[in-house]
Design a protein around this motif. Structure first.
Motif, PDB file in Angstrom:
ATOM      1  N   ASP A 118      31.196   9.905  19.038  1.00  0.00           N
ATOM      2  CA  ASP A 118      29.823   9.987  19.533  1.00  0.00           C
ATOM      3  C   ASP A 118      29.803   9.503  20.981  1.00  0.00           C
ATOM      4  OD1 ASP A 118      27.070  10.391  19.611  1.00  0.00           O
ATOM      5  OD2 ASP A 118      26.661   9.129  17.866  1.00  0.00           O
ATOM      6  N   MET A 119      28.677   9.776  21.638  1.00  0.00           N
ATOM      7  CA  MET A 119      28.460   9.315  23.010  1.00  0.00           C
ATOM      8  C   MET A 119      28.299   7.792  23.018  1.00  0.00           C
ATOM      9  SD  MET A 119      28.388  11.907  25.232  1.00  0.00           S
ATOM     10  CE  MET A 119      27.458  11.350  26.645  1.00  0.00           C
ATOM     11  N   LYS A 120      28.942   7.124  23.961  1.00  0.00           N
ATOM     12  CA  LYS A 120      28.847   5.671  24.086  1.00  0.00           C
ATOM     13  C   LYS A 120      27.396   5.233  24.255  1.00  0.00           C
ATOM     14  CE  LYS A 120      29.042   3.573  27.899  1.00  0.00           C
ATOM     15  NZ  LYS A 120      29.111   2.848  29.129  1.00  0.00           N
ATOM     16  N   ASP A 121      26.639   5.911  25.115  1.00  0.00           N
ATOM     17  CA  ASP A 121      25.256   5.518  25.362  1.00  0.00           C
ATOM     18  C   ASP A 121      24.406   5.625  24.103  1.00  0.00           C
ATOM     19  OD1 ASP A 121      25.958   5.045  27.978  1.00  0.00           O
ATOM     20  OD2 ASP A 121      24.972   6.830  28.781  1.00  0.00           O
ATOM     21  N   ARG A 122      24.630   6.650  23.317  1.00  0.00           N
ATOM     22  CA  ARG A 122      23.873   6.820  22.065  1.00  0.00           C
ATOM     23  C   ARG A 122      24.217   5.713  21.073  1.00  0.00           C
ATOM     24  NH1 ARG A 122      21.923   9.834  17.665  1.00  0.00           N
ATOM     25  NH2 ARG A 122      23.555  10.201  16.171  1.00  0.00           N
ATOM     26  N   ILE A 123      25.499   5.385  20.961  1.00  0.00           N
ATOM     27  CA  ILE A 123      25.929   4.318  20.055  1.00  0.00           C
ATOM     28  C   ILE A 123      25.269   3.005  20.451  1.00  0.00           C
ATOM     29  CG2 ILE A 123      27.908   2.934  19.297  1.00  0.00           C
ATOM     30  CD1 ILE A 123      29.612   5.526  19.683  1.00  0.00           C
ATOM     31  N   GLU A 124      25.279   2.709  21.746  1.00  0.00           N
ATOM     32  CA  GLU A 124      24.685   1.455  22.211  1.00  0.00           C
ATOM     33  C   GLU A 124      23.172   1.454  22.043  1.00  0.00           C
ATOM     34  OE1 GLU A 124      26.232   0.954  26.168  1.00  0.00           O
ATOM     35  OE2 GLU A 124      28.183   0.296  25.408  1.00  0.00           O
ATOM     36  N   LEU A 125      22.504   2.568  22.330  1.00  0.00           N
ATOM     37  CA  LEU A 125      21.056   2.662  22.183  1.00  0.00           C
ATOM     38  C   LEU A 125      20.626   2.481  20.732  1.00  0.00           C
ATOM     39  CD1 LEU A 125      18.296   3.326  23.514  1.00  0.00           C
ATOM     40  CD2 LEU A 125      18.749   5.726  22.946  1.00  0.00           C
ATOM     41  N   MET A 126      21.383   3.066  19.818  1.00  0.00           N
ATOM     42  CA  MET A 126      21.062   3.001  18.389  1.00  0.00           C
ATOM     43  C   MET A 126      21.680   1.773  17.714  1.00  0.00           C
ATOM     44  SD  MET A 126      19.327   5.836  18.021  1.00  0.00           S
ATOM     45  CE  MET A 126      19.324   6.277  16.316  1.00  0.00           C
ATOM     46  N   ASN A 127      22.408   0.969  18.498  1.00  0.00           N
ATOM     47  CA  ASN A 127      23.113  -0.185  17.950  1.00  0.00           C
ATOM     48  C   ASN A 127      23.922   0.241  16.714  1.00  0.00           C
ATOM     49  OD1 ASN A 127      23.948  -2.840  17.911  1.00  0.00           O
ATOM     50  ND2 ASN A 127      22.186  -3.548  16.701  1.00  0.00           N
TER      51      ASN A 127
END
Length: 164
Positions: A118-127
């Motif tokens: 997955d995209m790093k930003d999405r993983i971080e945004l969704m925790n």
């Protein structure tokens, strides 16, 4: 129970082939679950970098990282290949690029099974790190692979050897 080759023959795993340049040889093996390979083939090529001024697509980033892995280059741990230390008992590792995270595990030295990307930003945004770790462990636990199913170490040298 079965081996990696048996799981590949039965369709439980797919070997990920990386194009090699002249003189390069496969040093490490790379597999993916069918769902991961579907993401790799269908979703990853559609993703766009979120890095300001980034010129390399997420697909090209993963292609380069997998190439490094397969030919046995030293992969800088923590920056490009990392054992997730906040859950050491699960022995889940991740490939890291500027934009992408790929979660999986090492069933043996110089072998990696990719389960999710997955995209790093999405993983971080969704925790979502915890969710991906749990899902990776679930996939591993339910894969009919002969034990031991993973290398129970967070030491780079226990998981990878280097060709050079």
């Amino acid at each position: 129970m079965t081996t990696l080759e048996g799981l590949e023959a039965s369709g439980h795993l797919v070997r990920i082939h990386v194009p090699l340049d002249g003189g390069e040889q496969v040093w490490r093996r790379l597999f993916g679950t069918p769902d991961f390979v579907k993401w790799l083939d269908e979703d990853l090529p559609q993703l766009v970098t979120t890095v300001v001024g980034g010129e390399i697509s997420p697909f090209e980033q993963i292609d380069a990282r997998f190439h490094e892995y397969v030919i046995g280059e030293h992969i800088q741990d923590d920056r490009r290949f990392k054992g997730l230390s906040w859950t050491p008992e699960y022995h889940v590792w991740e490939f890291k690029t500027l934009d992408i995270r790929v979660f999986g595990w090492a069933p043996s030295r110089d072998c990696f099974i990719c389960a999710f990307g997955d995209m790093k930003d999405r993983i971080e945004l969704m925790n979502a790190y915890g969710r991906y770790i749990a899902q990776t462990v679930y996939v591993r636990d339910n894969l009919p692979l002969d034990p031991p199913k993973f290398v129970a170490s967070k030491d780079y040298d226990d998981v990878l050897s280097n060709a050079k």
